[in-house]
Write a protein that holds these residues in place. Structure first.
Motif, mmCIF file in Angstrom:
data_model
loop_
_atom_site.group_PDB
_atom_site.id
_atom_site.type_symbol
_atom_site.label_atom_id
_atom_site.label_comp_id
_atom_site.label_asym_id
_atom_site.label_seq_id
_atom_site.Cartn_x
_atom_site.Cartn_y
_atom_site.Cartn_z
ATOM 1 N N LEU A 51 -38.511 14.028 27.485
ATOM 2 C CA LEU A 51 -37.112 14.441 27.362
ATOM 3 C C LEU A 51 -37.042 15.911 26.981
ATOM 4 N N SER A 52 -36.335 16.700 27.774
ATOM 5 C CA SER A 52 -36.225 18.123 27.470
ATOM 6 C C SER A 52 -35.304 18.354 26.280
ATOM 7 N N VAL A 53 -35.472 19.480 25.640
ATOM 8 C CA VAL A 53 -34.590 19.858 24.543
ATOM 9 C C VAL A 53 -33.149 19.944 25.045
ATOM 10 N N ASN A 54 -32.987 20.486 26.238
ATOM 11 C CA ASN A 54 -31.650 20.606 26.800
ATOM 12 C C ASN A 54 -31.039 19.243 27.114
ATOM 13 N N GLY A 55 -31.867 18.292 27.582
ATOM 14 C CA GLY A 55 -31.372 16.951 27.861
ATOM 15 C C GLY A 55 -30.873 16.262 26.604
ATOM 16 N N PHE A 56 -31.645 16.381 25.509
ATOM 17 C CA PHE A 56 -31.229 15.808 24.231
ATOM 18 C C PHE A 56 -29.931 16.461 23.768
ATOM 19 N N LYS A 57 -29.888 17.785 23.834
ATOM 20 C CA LYS A 57 -28.730 18.538 23.384
ATOM 21 C C LYS A 57 -27.479 18.185 24.174
ATOM 22 N N THR A 58 -27.626 18.000 25.481
ATOM 23 C CA THR A 58 -26.472 17.705 26.330
ATOM 24 C C THR A 58 -25.816 16.387 25.948
ATOM 25 N N VAL A 59 -26.623 15.348 25.703
ATOM 26 C CA VAL A 59 -26.060 14.056 25.326
ATOM 27 C C VAL A 59 -25.383 14.142 23.958
ATOM 28 N N ILE A 60 -25.990 14.849 23.024
ATOM 29 C CA ILE A 60 -25.358 15.050 21.719
ATOM 30 C C ILE A 60 -24.024 15.779 21.887
ATOM 31 N N GLU A 61 -24.005 16.780 22.739
ATOM 32 C CA GLU A 61 -22.777 17.559 22.935
ATOM 33 C C GLU A 61 -21.662 16.712 23.548
ATOM 34 N N ILE A 62 -22.011 15.877 24.531
ATOM 35 C CA ILE A 62 -20.982 15.066 25.182
ATOM 36 C C ILE A 62 -20.507 13.949 24.256
ATOM 37 N N ASP A 63 -21.434 13.184 23.716
ATOM 38 C CA ASP A 63 -21.075 11.991 22.942
ATOM 39 C C ASP A 63 -20.579 12.331 21.541
ATOM 40 N N THR A 64 -21.359 13.099 20.797
ATOM 41 C CA THR A 64 -21.032 13.346 19.390
ATOM 42 C C THR A 64 -20.043 14.493 19.217
ATOM 43 N N ILE A 65 -20.379 15.654 19.749
ATOM 44 C CA ILE A 65 -19.481 16.792 19.605
ATOM 45 C C ILE A 65 -18.200 16.547 20.405
ATOM 46 N N GLY A 66 -18.324 15.892 21.561
ATOM 47 C CA GLY A 66 -17.138 15.547 22.331
ATOM 48 C C GLY A 66 -16.197 14.640 21.561
ATOM 49 N N THR A 67 -16.758 13.688 20.827
ATOM 50 C CA THR A 67 -15.933 12.812 19.990
ATOM 51 C C THR A 67 -15.240 13.609 18.896
#
Length: 294
Positions: A121-137
């Motif tokens: 898993l790339s750093v960017n892949g991890f970051k993207t999911v956090i950004e959409i799910d957590t930060i998006g919420t």
């Protein structure tokens, strides 16, 4: 021959709840253009609410809004926005307020996911999911909070059960959804005195959804494994929709700060969906079982 287990069928919310339950109410839903969140939006609209759905794909969003309006007889406004960017969400909320004058219910449903081991898993892949799910919420809460305070409204956050135990290939979404659950709990405590409720729905395996198709192994695993759960069948989007209607209704006005798994008992029997430990010892050995990323 072993006895056949009893299976309760999925039912429409209109068979249980009053048709005008949400008459005059307004829903704001991120991720409402498809899948589970679209079904949640449709259920709320079927009981009289208008809705604003938010997403990145404007063509799919516009088509979904038209379908929702036609199916329910209520107005659905489509607004393009990326939940990772607060300014876009703030503008989307402004559009909803301009059109409907209020927001009573919010569904934080925008999400991203794919199968990948930590080592792959790339750093960017991890970051993207956090950004959409957590930060998006968080961005959705921040953009809507003053309006939900005014209406004494309610939040539902769409989470998952993956982080209840270690789930291989799901570190990114497990971290993101654990944060969503925690955010909802704090929101319930801080905003309860202002008249706001906040709860989490954690869907189990829901058939016929893009996420279920992409995140389950290729082949017949869905048909073989999931019907063995206690409810005897895969979940239906109606199951999540019905919980949505209940949690937004006055019947749930003493329910807040809760995480409610709607999974047919799946969590009690869940094992890894990919062969273990083979999938973590040699990811290449299971690559043929994994579908393209969401």
């Amino acid at each position: 021959m072993a006895p056949t287990p009893y299976v309760h069928p999925a039912v429409d919310s209109t068979a249980v709840f009053k048709s005008d339950l949400f008459k005059g109410k307004v829903l704001f839903c991120t991720g409402g253009g498809s899948g589970i969140c679209k079904a949640m939006t449709e259920a709320v609209m079927r009981h009289g609410a208008s809705a604003t759905i938010v997403g990145r794909n404007v063509d799919r969003l516009t088509q979904s809004a038209q379908e929702l309006s036609k199916a329910t007889g209520q107005e659905c406004l489509a607004v393009q926005a990326d939940v990772r960017h607060f300014n876009q969400l703030r503008d989307a909320v402004a559009r909803a307020i301009e059109r409907f004058g209020t927001i009573d219910f919010v569904i934080c449903g925008a999400a991203g996911n794919f199968l990948a081991p930590i080592n792959g898993l790339s750093v960017n892949g991890f970051k993207t999911v956090i950004e959409i799910d957590t930060i998006g919420t968080y961005n959705t809460i921040k953009a809507t909070l003053q309006h939900i305070r005014a209406s004494k409204g309610s939040y539902i956050h769409v989470s998952a059960t993956l982080h209840y135990r270690g789930t291989p290939y799901q570190v990114h979404v497990s971290a993101a959804k654990a944060a969503v659950d925690a955010t909802s709990a704090v929101l319930a405590v801080e905003e309860g005195p202002h008249g706001i409720r906040s709860n989490v729905i954690a869907p189990g395996p829901i058939g016929g959804t893009e996420g279920m198709d992409r995140l389950s192994p290729k082949g017949d695993a869905q048909q073989v494994v999931y019907p063995r759960l206690p409810a005897g069948r895969l979940g239906d989007v109606k199951d999540i929709a019905n919980m949505t209607v209940f949690l937004f209704s006055d019947a749930a006005n003493f329910v807040t700060g809760q995480v409610i798994a709607v999974d047919g008992g799946h969590e009690h029997l869940r094992g890894p969906s990919l062969p273990y430990p083979e999938s973590v010892l040699d990811p290449n050995a299971v690559k043929h079982m994994i579908k393209p990323r969401l």
